[in-house]
Design an enzyme around this catalytic site. Sequence first.
Site, short mmCIF file in Angstrom:
data_model
loop_
_atom_site.label_atom_id
_atom_site.label_comp_id
_atom_site.label_asym_id
_atom_site.label_seq_id
_atom_site.Cartn_x
_atom_site.Cartn_y
_atom_site.Cartn_z
N MET A 162 -29.42 42.67 -12.41
CA MET A 162 -29.08 41.26 -12.56
C MET A 162 -28.81 40.98 -14.04
O MET A 162 -29.48 41.52 -14.90
CB MET A 162 -30.26 40.37 -12.14
CG MET A 162 -30.75 40.55 -10.73
SD MET A 162 -29.58 40.04 -9.50
CE MET A 162 -29.34 38.34 -9.96
N ASP A 185 -16.58 42.04 -5.81
CA ASP A 185 -17.79 41.61 -6.52
C ASP A 185 -18.93 41.57 -5.51
O ASP A 185 -18.71 41.39 -4.31
CB ASP A 185 -17.57 40.24 -7.16
CG ASP A 185 -18.68 39.91 -8.16
OD1 ASP A 185 -19.16 40.83 -8.86
OD2 ASP A 185 -19.08 38.73 -8.25
N GLU A 186 -20.17 41.73 -5.99
CA GLU A 186 -21.36 41.72 -5.11
C GLU A 186 -21.22 42.73 -3.97
O GLU A 186 -21.58 42.46 -2.83
CB GLU A 186 -21.60 40.31 -4.53
CG GLU A 186 -21.69 39.21 -5.56
CD GLU A 186 -23.06 39.07 -6.22
OE1 GLU A 186 -23.89 40.01 -6.11
OE2 GLU A 186 -23.29 38.04 -6.85
N CYS A 187 -20.71 43.92 -4.31
CA CYS A 187 -20.41 44.92 -3.28
C CYS A 187 -21.65 45.42 -2.55
O CYS A 187 -21.54 46.00 -1.48
CB CYS A 187 -19.64 46.09 -3.88
SG CYS A 187 -20.59 46.97 -5.15
N GLN A 188 -22.84 45.18 -3.13
CA GLN A 188 -24.06 45.62 -2.44
C GLN A 188 -24.22 44.95 -1.08
O GLN A 188 -24.90 45.48 -0.20
CB GLN A 188 -25.31 45.35 -3.31
CG GLN A 188 -25.74 43.89 -3.44
CD GLN A 188 -25.03 43.14 -4.56
OE1 GLN A 188 -24.12 43.66 -5.18
NE2 GLN A 188 -25.46 41.91 -4.82
N CYS A 199 -34.30 45.09 -20.67
CA CYS A 199 -35.51 44.36 -20.31
C CYS A 199 -35.98 43.61 -21.57
O CYS A 199 -35.60 43.97 -22.69
CB CYS A 199 -36.55 45.38 -19.87
SG CYS A 199 -38.13 44.69 -19.40
ZN LIG Z 1 -39.67 46.36 -19.84
#
Ligand SMILES: [Zn+2]
Length: 204
Positions: free
Chosen positions: A11, A84-87, A142
């Site tokens: 994401m 897009d958003e192929c998942q 992250c």
């Molecule tokens: Zn992390």
Amino acid sequence: MAKLYFKYGAMGSSKTATALITKYNYEERGMKVWLIKPAADSRDGQFTLKSRIGLSSECEAISADKDIRTLYHAREKADVIIVDECQFMTTAQIDQLRELVDREDLPVLCFGLRTDFQTKLFPGSMRLFELADSITEIKTICDCGRKATTNARISPEGYVVTEGDQVFLGGNDSYIAMCHKCYQDYILQHRKVELLHGSERDLT
Ligand SMILES: [Zn+2]
């Protein structure tokens, strides 16, 4: 020979923006792009696809029961398909895209997530890992600085959710990309996630 491409990321890795920039680059060279996305529900048809950084384009939503080959042959000819958003495409629909690559010599570029909030592959992503000619990762980090690989579902109370449906339509949860260590730490320590910046987003 045309190829089937899978460009995956967590994401917030700007997949939609990258898909829209790719579309622009093809069109700049005079090529026709068919931009599609799985419909979140049974309603399909034209709509506007927007990225978080402000790019937008007309897009066609395809419901799970549709055959992409039939839709492709019924419309104006395209030089490339961008998904897009192929998942959220079904396994059968990824097979149909693969057939269009092979039979029509048509490049198909798929952008989407690798895994769900429980670190499990989405059906569309699994089939793309099996069938794609080219697989590349669109990276994002992250909060701790490591590469983000998981998509944590965050409850309205701010905790990482570990149980529930893979696609939770109409829920109030949001999603945030994390490295696997942070994802585990939040769950094991039952720590609240501070949503400091705007990286949380509705998966649907
Ligand atoms: Zn992390």
